[in-house]
Design a protein around this motif. Structure first.
Motif, PDB file in Angstrom:
ATOM      1  N   VAL A  22       0.858  -1.200   0.000  1.00  0.00           N
ATOM      2  CA  VAL A  22       0.000   0.000   0.000  1.00  0.00           C
ATOM      3  C   VAL A  22       0.884   1.237   0.000  1.00  0.00           C
ATOM      4  O   VAL A  22       0.652   2.200  -0.729  1.00  0.00           O
ATOM      5  N   SER A  31      -2.777   0.997  -4.557  1.00  0.00           N
ATOM      6  CA  SER A  31      -2.748   1.049  -3.085  1.00  0.00           C
ATOM      7  C   SER A  31      -4.079   0.580  -2.548  1.00  0.00           C
ATOM      8  O   SER A  31      -4.156  -0.254  -1.639  1.00  0.00           O
ATOM      9  N   VAL A  32      -5.164   1.110  -3.144  1.00  0.00           N
ATOM     10  CA  VAL A  32      -6.480   0.728  -2.647  1.00  0.00           C
ATOM     11  C   VAL A  32      -6.638  -0.772  -2.702  1.00  0.00           C
ATOM     12  O   VAL A  32      -7.017  -1.428  -1.736  1.00  0.00           O
ATOM     13  N   LEU A  35      -4.783  -2.471  -0.113  1.00  0.00           N
ATOM     14  CA  LEU A  35      -5.405  -2.286   1.204  1.00  0.00           C
ATOM     15  C   LEU A  35      -6.549  -3.277   1.363  1.00  0.00           C
ATOM     16  O   LEU A  35      -6.735  -3.897   2.405  1.00  0.00           O
ATOM     17  N   VAL A  38      -5.273  -6.373   2.444  1.00  0.00           N
ATOM     18  CA  VAL A  38      -4.959  -6.354   3.877  1.00  0.00           C
ATOM     19  C   VAL A  38      -6.215  -6.659   4.671  1.00  0.00           C
ATOM     20  O   VAL A  38      -6.245  -7.490   5.577  1.00  0.00           O
TER      21      VAL A  38
END
Lengths: 166, 461, 473, 111, 639
Positions: A22, A31-32, A35, A38
């Protein structure tokens, strides 16, 4: 090495890696997505801990709603990976350094905490994570905060209206 | 409970009042009426005339001091709205919504004055903060306002993260979100140290410092206060800050013991840093608004004295300080609102053009500076006294008064500009009614300055 | 109850003045108020009025209690002489917004009287500041061209001092048994030597700045020079006495041990200050600055005599509080007339006053000689006793301080020579008809000077009880 | 599974979030990192709840100790949602006026 | 008696008030009559007082308490005894004569200045009487400073003249230096004895209470006071400058009365002085050296008043020599005779100046013998008297001192005789250049030359008579007299003790001194009968002419350094160091303000970074709290 432990370490590693991605991925959209991964990993942890309700909610709310919102916004602004200027290296370095030192500090703390020694996390058994007990708790003991959080939403709503209205 | 419910209801009513009537004046009157109702409801609870009985399951615990704090804050808000009504209307066409937000914030305030569970603390703080992000950004076309709100939002949510980590640690250590009094070991007279707990408390301390804008967690304050629309700045700097302090003292008046001696150090560190940065930086400002922002940091440094010890006296002192400080600040911002620009130069020769206004401003400034005959003096006096009862070191006191002396620098700079510098003040027309309102505030300040016991007599019912 | 009048009369008059634009009426009101208090204070001395005590801040148990003794009586008398004198003498000075000016002056008067009466520490502090704040405005609005900066320095300086005192007060307060600010219960406080030394220092700094004592004096000459002379009169005739009064009323009784322990340092400082100020005064060309420095020297002597702490010296200081007030007031009034009429304060530009306005010149000479403590003027009595006390404390100190007697002669006679004698300078030539009001006041003052100089007994009798209280073992 | 593992893991995530906040300039990314921090806390809370629950089960098999933490997590999500709505609104507003989400661009207010 | 003594003091005061307040009202005539009248009245009262003392001894009268505190008291008492009654007579007697003289001498002044003059003069007499009559040192001090004030006022009487003012200031300040010594002596007495009344201080038992150091210190300090008042080395330079005042003033204050106050004071406290050998030596040495120094200077002066001034200083030196060698009565004797002849000389000089239209340079005079007969005769008598030629008064008094000096140490005597010779020389130089030879002034001066009016000549005559016969009060035994004066003074100074010398030696000494004096005067007369000395050629001449450059010495050695020092304090220390420190703090605050505000960089990133860092700092603080804590506790306990 039990299956649970394997899962735990696998998930953790996966989560940490994608969390790092990210940070380092240039393109916001990437990045989104990282995430979201994650969050999936975390949901996995919830399941390991037998907190099924939270696992679901996490998927729905975070991965489902919030992150989609983020995606919308980003796309609406069509922020390209190239047009995000980078911070100076030195700043980044300092940032990493201070974050790392915060981590080490807290870790050191936890290591010194005698009270936690030998405490085990109660994996995969236990019913508190299921919807039924949670529902009971929420609507008996926690009904007041539940009601009050509506105020939060109201104000957020009003705020969104104020800010968003042209 | 009354306060929470009434404020929520009023908030909802205000939301929809824009459908009932489109005239801002009417909406304002509804709002003021609502405030009055709120005050009454809270008073009823305080005096026990009429209490909505509700089993909060240990989420909230109402005590006289908290209710009294509510009362004072509500009254301050009432005064604030009463003075700044027109100004609020000038910002966008959201009068009703703003009033709604005010009421939601007040709901948060009344939660913070009575929470008994970290969950409620968390929710209360959020209810307090989220609307503020909006108020800060309310002036949508104004870049400064946007910038301020974004900064505030980012840092605010960051501190929320810190807060949550702290709460998590505390939970890990105690297994409950209910802040119980730490058990003191009779032999050592100290709490058996639990590092997890302490770490949680420190993180909590950090985020609370952030909320009350104490250095070194103050960085958002100048920019946000500066960027936000002036009317809302005055609200943020007074009522919200005060609520933060009450929450702060509620958390730590018991828990400080858990931190042992180091508590003193950490707090002293923060106090000195706050006094230093707040006062010193305020000296060299061009904009009065920004100067007031820094001065509010400095004042926070003084209010932190109340956290130092844990006698009932401290809470009283804090309340008096809150009242004195808020009244003066509201007054000053009310004057500031009328200025065309916020530079010191724009106050040149105000005394010639508007003697009354200048005189009132002087009183407000004196009160902030803690000159006798104004409430500010007794506020400072009580704070110092509180510090003594907590037998803090004399060095801390002397530091405090030295910085109080520094504060004279910038407060009197404004007085000098108004009285002794010739020039044409850049001020919009001020009608008699407005001056009259401010005069009421000034009179209250003077009254409290001569008889501070007027306020306290209500604490000893 | 009667004591309240001394606070109420000026305050009420001040409030009335706020609404009176007409200069003549405001003059007469202020003068009337002044005379009223003067009469009152005379009655106060003749009668024996009791103390006054009322509840003020029940929460922290601070009371509105006024205590009256010989010293207070004398200083109240001084105050009530000073203010009407100023009002009459500066009647015709052109001052914009005169009513505001006068009302601020009256507020100051109230504050001063309060300081001299308060026997509750917090109340004392309260009046202490109350006396200061009007002066801030008086000086910054009506002062000379450097007024704002100078006055701010003065204000900040004294304010820091009083903050220190506030800390001291709270310190004592939090150590009292019955949590009260009454001087009686503050006396009971038992704290360790080092602590009491600290608190002593906290108090002393406040008083030292007010007096002022070398090296904390630098605000004073500037302030005296820049502020309107009417205010300067108040400052040097009465206000500096606040510091000495504080020493007598608070420092001596509250910290007997620390007081004696520090007497060496303080006396040395004072003596240094005396010589220092006298030397600087020799080189002054500005009349006001000259008087300012000479006043620093005199105050230093009083302080030295107090800290030498011999009954005779303290007695002298008590008397000198009054005498110095009268003398310096006279000098300021003269300086004011000269400045008003010639438009300059530089002694180079002046001269020949004796030819132009003989009466004024004679008054100037008379007050100058009172200023250098010529026998049969009031200052002699005080200085004689003070030197005496100082001599008992330490002969060398007395000898050093005694040098100032010569230095005083030098600078004062310099002034007299340059201002009064010689040929008429064109500045002096500008002087019109003598200022009758001022001269009347001066003559009255001169009568006081010589009466108390020849027969000082009344002053001794007046302050006898204070002295006995101080030296009762 | 010892609790420390969870704590370390969560702290790691948290710090990564912090580092992200410190190193990125895009407001949205920064905000995302904050969300990451919150999630770390969530997981930590759940872990703790399970720890306490396990301890409580030793004493009474029917105890529901530790459930409050999971409720708390639920509320955190609630708040987070509200925050996101407001936050994104603010960012969008900002973008409208400046056509940028770069936080280094926010430097009109200083000193 | 109380009233009489009271009025001795009060008359002049009344006169002062009368003239001072009514200076615009009264005509000159009234002023003159009143002023003189009051002094005469007080003279008459003094005589009464004197007679009373003769008949029934000394009296001390209490009027009121000047200072009366718990710790000690100073009564306002007046005391008339042998000593003070003598001084009373001299002061009021000479005083009234000089008042009379002044009425004519000052007649050209405008009436209110005229009044001012007499007011000052009366005030002077008042303070002088107070000085003499006071029964304790404080009252003496009051008079002491009072006469200083009056001399200041009178020297600067013509106030528009800057140099006169300067002279006045100089006089006052030098006196002040002396007064400081006097004051310290008083304090010392108070500390040791708790009283300042003669009755308690000047007694054997209080003497016993004092250690030798005390006595030495006290006496030395008192002597410092005397130095200032009586113009002894090093504080004598003011007296010659004091001649700026009107001549009668010089006569009264700077010759007859005030300058002798020092002698009075020491005589009054002779018990103390006799107890300290050391001090006496100092006094003697200072006295004789002053006498010689000023005598040498007087030789080369050309201003008639300056010559007289230096001769006064020299004569005072003699008196101190007398005091130093313990011949108190001799000193007092010389005071009295000197009062007569020096007043006479000054008044004579005054009448010369008056005749010469304020010309004071003797080189422009000469041959006035015929023009001013009375002045000439009286002046001559004065000169003879001062030169110490028997049987004129000066001879007896001076000789008594010299005899005593010889008894102490021959060197004193030898120097004394030398001085006497010089005195004779310069006096007759003065006489000769002024009255003999032919007139050297301008034409119109010569034209206006005339004898002074009766009001001026009468005092001259009376004083001349006095200075001729005054010796009668002190004719020593060996001349068959019985020295009335020393008997008078026994209650004050005890038995006079020059009986140590044999009659033969006394005769011898007398012979030597007289003969030397006569020789000196003869030389002077026939050297200066014809010509005068112009500008001095010889180095010595210049040196003396310029008064040994003492004034310049003081200028460079004392005044300038002090001035520089004061300047340093004013311009450097005050401005830069002390005030600089104060302003410096302000500057520091502002500077740090300018710097610290840069912390607020406006970058959220930095803000959050700072937050994180300070969290770390807090944690660290908390980690090793004990170290930091101990440090803080130390600090706390210090404060």
């Amino acid at each position: 090495m039990s299956i649970i432990e394997i899962l735990f370490f696998a998930l953790s590693a996966f989560a940490v890696v994608s969390a790092t991605m990210v940070l380092i991925s240039k393109n916001p959209i990437h990045s989104v997505l990282w995430l979201i991964l994650v969050f999936f990993a975390i949901s996995g942890h919830y399941i390991l801990l037998n907190a099924q309700f939270l696992a679901i909610v996490n998927i729905i709310v975070y991965a489902g709603a919030i992150m989609v919102l983020f995606l919308f916004v980003i796309m609406l602004m069509n922020v390209k990976d190239d047009n995000e200027p980078q911070k100076k290296m030195i700043i980044k370095f300092i940032g990493v350094l201070s974050g790392g030192s915060l981590l080490t500090l807290l870790v050191a703390l936890v290591k010194q905490t005698t009270q936690l020694e030998g405490k085990q996390v109660f994996m995969k058994e236990g019913t508190i994570g299921l919807i039924n007990p949670l529902g009971n708790a929420l609507f008996n003991d926690y009904v007041l905060p539940f009601e009050i959080s509506s105020v939060l939403f109201l104000s957020a709503m009003v705020g969104a209206v104020i800010i968003g209205k042209k | 409970m009354n306060a929470i419910i009434v404020s929520t209801l009023m908030g909802v009513i205000m939301m929809f009042s824009s459908w009932l009537t489109s005239s801002a004046k009417a909406q304002r009157n509804i709002g003021l009426g609502g405030m009055f109702l709120l005050i009454l409801a809270n008073l009823a609870h305080l005096k026990g005339w009429w209490v909505i009985d509700f089993d909060t399951k240990g989420m909230l615990a109402f005590n006289p001091i908290g209710l009294f704090a509510n009362l004072t804050l509500f009254i301050l808000t009432f005064i604030y709205l009463w003075i700044n009504g027109e100004e609020i209307e000038k910002i966008g066409n959201h009068t009703a919504d703003f009033y709604a937000i005010f009421f939601f914030i007040l709901c948060g305030v009344s939660i913070l004055t009575s929470f008994d569970n970290l969950l409620m603390l968390f929710i209360g703080i959020e209810i307090l903060s989220i609307p503020l992000y909006i108020l800060t950004g309310a002036d949508k076309k104004n870049l400064l306002s946007n910038e301020a709100s974004l900064k505030y939002f980012l840092m605010g949510s960051f501190s929320t993260g810190i807060l949550l980590l702290g709460i998590a640690f505390i939970y890990g250590a105690t297994g409950s979100f209910h802040l119980s009094i730490p058990i003191v070991n009779p032999k050592t007279q100290m709490v058996t140290e639990n590092f997890l707990m302490s770490a949680g408390l420190i993180l909590l301390f950090v985020s609370m410092n952030f909320k009350v804008s104490a250095a070194p967690f103050h960085f958002w304050t100048p920019d946000v206060y500066d960027g936000a629309p002036t009317v809302f700045t005055s609200f943020m700097a007074t009522i919200v800050k005060a609520a933060g302090f009450i929450a702060f003292i509620k958390v730590f008046e018991m828990q400080r013991v858990a931190l042992g001696y180091s508590w003193t150090i950490i707090l002293s560190f923060v106090i000195v840093a706050t006094l230093l940065i707040g006062n010193i930086t305020a000296v060299f400002q061009r904009s009065v608004k920004r100067m007031l922002a820094y001065s509010s940091i400095a004042q926070a440094g003084f209010m932190l004295f109340a956290i130092y010890g844990n006698s009932i006296f401290n809470t009283e002192a804090l309340l008096l300080y809150i009242v004195a400080y808020s009244l003066a600040t509201i007054g000053l911002f009310a004057v500031l609102v009328k200025m065309k620009d916020y530079s010191f130069e724009s106050f040149n020769g105000l005394a010639k053009k508007h003697p009354v206004l200048a005189f009132l401003t002087t009183i407000f400034l004196f009160s902030l500076a803690g000159i006798p005959l104004t409430a500010g003096f007794f506020a400072k006096f009580y704070m110092l006294n509180a510090l003594f009862t907590a037998n803090a070191g004399t060095w801390l006191l002397i530091t405090a008064i030295l910085f109080a002396a520094v504060s004279i620098f910038y407060y009197f700079r404004l007085v000098q500009v108004m009285y002794f510098t010739a020039g044409e003040p850049a001020i919009n027309e001020v009608d008699k009614k407005y001056e009259l309102k401010l005069m009421v505030v000034a009179i209250i300040i003077i009254l409290l300055g001569v008889f501070p016991s007027l306020l306290f007599n209500y604490l000893y019912f | 109850m009667f004591l309240l009048l001394f606070l109420l009369i000026p305050i009420v008059a001040a409030f009335i003045l706020l609404f009176i634009k007409n200069t003549a009426t405001s003059n007469s009101i202020s003068i009337g108020a002044g005379i009223l208090t003067l009469i009152g204070s005379v009655y106060l001395i003749l009668s024996n009025t009791g103390d006054y005590d009322a509840s003020w801040l029940p929460v922290i148990n601070s009371r509105f209690s006024l205590h009256l003794d010989g010293l207070s009586k004398m200083l109240i008398l001084l105050t009530s002489i000073t203010f009407p004198a100023i009002f009459i003498a500066t009647k015709n000075n052109d001052i914009s917004k005169r009513n505001i000016f006068l009302s601020l002056m009256l507020f100051t008067q109230a504050g001063l009287v309060g300081v001299f009466l308060a026997s509750d520490a917090l109340l004392f502090y309260f009046f202490w500041e109350l006396a200061l704040i009007p002066v801030y405005f008086l000086c910054s609005i009506w002062g000379g061209e450097k007024r704002v900066a100078v006055t701010f320095k003065f204000f900040l300086y004294t304010f820091i001092g009083s903050l220190f005192m506030l800390i001291g007060i709270i310190y004592l307060y939090s150590n009292t048994i019955d949590h009260s600010f009454a001087i009686a219960s503050l006396k009971q406080v038992s704290i360790s030597g080092s602590q009491s030394a600290t608190v002593f220092a906290l108090f002393f700094i406040a008083f030292a700045i007010k007096m002022p004592i070398f090296p904390l004096h630098t605000w004073q000459p500037d302030a005296y020079e820049q502020s309107p002379t009417a205010v300067t009169m108040v400052l040097s005739a009465v206000m500096v006495k606040m510091g000495l009064y504080g020493v007598i009323r608070w420092l001596m009784p509250l910290f007997p041990a620390a007081f004696l322990a520090h007497s060496n340092i303080v006396v040395t400082l004072s003596v240094i200050g005396i010589l220092y100020a006298s030397f600087i005064a020799i080189r002054q060309d500005d009349v006001k600055r000259l008087i300012a420095y000479s006043s620093i020297a005199h105050i230093g002597l009083m302080n030295a005599a107090l800290f030498a702490h011999y009954q005779i010296g303290v007695q002298g200081a008590l008397v000198q509080l009054f005498s110095h007030g009268i003398n310096v007031l006279g000098l300021w009034i003269i300086a004011d007339i000269i400045e008003q009429q010639t438009g300059t304060r530089s002694m180079k530009a002046l001269g020949g006053l004796a030819k132009k306005q003989p009466t004024l010149a004679i008054l100037l000479v008379a007050f100058s000689f009172a200023n250098i403590a010529l026998p049969l003027t009031n200052a002699f009595v005080g200085e004689f006793l003070m030197f005496n006390g100082l001599f008992q404390f330490n002969p060398w100190m007395a000898a050093l301080a005694g040098v100032s007697v010569v230095l005083a002669a030098i600078y004062t006679l310099n002034m007299v020579q340059k201002v009064a004698y010689g040929e008429i300078s064109e500045a002096t030539n500008k002087m019109q008809s003598p200022n009758k009001n001022a001269q009347l006041v001066l003559i009255v003052l001169l009568v006081i000077v010589f009466f108390t100089g020849v027969y000082p007994q009344p002053l001794f009798d007046l302050t006898a009880d204070t002295l006995t209280q101080l030296f009762v073992k | 599974m010892p609790i420390q593992y969870y704590i370390f893991f969560c702290l790691a995530l948290f710090s990564i979030g912090v580092i992200g906040v410190l190193t990125r300039r895009n407001a949205i990314i920064v905000f995302m990192c904050i969300e990451l921090m919150l999630n770390a806390v969530n997981l930590l809370l759940v872990a703790f709840s399970k720890m306490h629950h396990g301890a409580a089960l030793q004493l009474s098999p029917t105890s529901t100790a530790g459930i409050d933490a999971q409720i708390f997590v639920f509320f955190i999500m609630v708040v987070a949602a509200a925050e996101v709505s407001v936050g994104l609104a603010i960012i969008v507003m900002m973008y409208r006026n400046t056509h940028s989400t770069d936080i280094n661009f926010l430097n009109r207010l200083k000193n | 008696m109380k009233l009489i003594i009271g009025f001795i003091v009060l008359w002049p005061l009344i006169g002062f008030l009368f003239n001072g307040l009514g200076r615009h009202i009264w005509s000159k005539k009234v002023i003159a009559y009143k002023a003189t009248g009051y002094i005469v009245a007080s003279f008459i009262f003094s005589i009464l007082a004197f007679l009373n003392v003769q008949s029934s001894g000394a009296v001390t009268i209490h009027y009121f308490d000047f200072i009366n505190t718990a710790s000690f008291k100073i009564p306002f008492d007046l005391r008339v005894d042998a000593l003070s009654s003598l001084f009373l007579l001299v002061i009021t007697g000479v005083g009234s004569l000089i008042h009379l003289y002044s009425t004519a001498y000052m007649h050209e002044e405008a009436s209110h200045h005229y009044a001012r003059y007499f007011a000052y003069l009366n005030l002077f007499v008042f303070s002088m009487l107070l000085l003499v009559l006071g029964d304790n040192y404080v009252i003496m001090f009051i008079g002491w400073e009072g006469v200083g004030l009056c001399s200041y006022l009178l020297i600067g009487y013509w106030f528009s003249n800057a140099t006169y003012n300067y002279a006045a200031k100089k006089a006052f300040i030098m006196n002040r230096i002396g007064d400081l010594g006097f004051l310290l002596a008083i304090f010392w007495l108070i500390v040791k004895l708790g009283s300042v009344s003669y009755g308690t201080v000047l007694t054997a038992e209080s003497l016993a209470k004092l250690s030798t150091t005390d006595i030495t210190a006290i006496t030395l300090l008192l002597f410092v006071g005397a130095m200032g008042k009586s113009a002894q080395i090093p504080l004598y330079t003011w007296l010659p400058d004091a001649m700026a005042g009107p001549t009668p003033v010089s006569a009264l204050i700077h010759a007859a009365t005030m300058v002798t106050a020092g002698i009075y004071m020491i005589t009054r406290s002779n018990i103390l002085f006799s107890a300290s050998e050391f001090t006496q030596h100092i006094i003697a040495i200072v006295g004789i050296s002053t006498a010689l120094l000023s005598a040498t200077i007087a030789i080369k002066q050309n201003d008639i008043k300056k010559v007289l001034a230096y001769s006064t200083v020299s004569q005072l030196g003699y008196m101190f020599l007398g005091l130093g060698v313990g011949a108190y009565s001799g000193a007092v004797f010389h005071v009295i005779t000197h009062a007569f002849f020096k007043a006479l000389l000054f008044l004579g000089a005054g009448s010369v100046i008056h005749a010469m239209h304020h010309e004071q340079d003797i080189r422009k005079m000469g041959g006035l013998k015929s023009k001013l007969p009375i002045t000439h005769i009286t002046f001559l008598i004065g000169c003879i008297a001062i030169a110490g030629v028997p049987p004129f008064s000066g001879f007896f008094s001076k000789d008594e001192i010299l005899a005593a000096a010889f008894a102490k140490s021959p060197i004193y005597w030898a120097l004394g005789v030398l001085g006497a010779a010089m005195t004779a020389f310069y006096m007759f130089r003065l006489y000769a250049t002024t009255f003999l030879g032919q007139f050297r002034g301008t034409e119109e001066q010569a034209h206006h030359l005339h004898e002074s009016p009766f009001a001026m000549t009468l005092p001259l005559i009376l004083l001349a008579v006095a200075s001729a016969v005054a010796g009668a009060i002190g004719i020593p035994e060996l001349m068959g007299g019985h020295h009335w004066l020393s008997h008078q003074l026994i209650p004050i100074v005890g038995e006079a003790h020059e009986a140590t010398l044999t009659h033969s030696t006394e005769w011898a000494l007398m012979g030597i001194s007289v003969s030397i004096a006569v020789i000196a005067l003869l030389i002077a007369v026939n050297r200066y009968k014809k010509n005068t000395d112009g500008e001095p050629q010889t180095a010595l001449g210049k040196f003396l002419y310029n008064k040994w450059y003492i004034d310049e010495l003081y200028e460079t050695a004392i005044l300038n350094p002090l001035n520089k020092f004061a300047g340093l304090l004013k311009d450097v220390v005050e401005k830069n160091i002390i005030d600089g420190a104060v302003n410096g703090t302000g500057k520091v605050v502002q500077y740090s303000a300018r710097k610290i505000r840069l912390l607020q960089s406006g970058q959220v990133g930095y803000y959050i970074l700072f937050m994180v860092l300070s969290i770390i700092v807090l944690f660290l603080c908390w980690f090793n709290d004990l170290k930091i804590l101990s440090f803080f506790f130390k600090l706390t306990h210090k404060l």
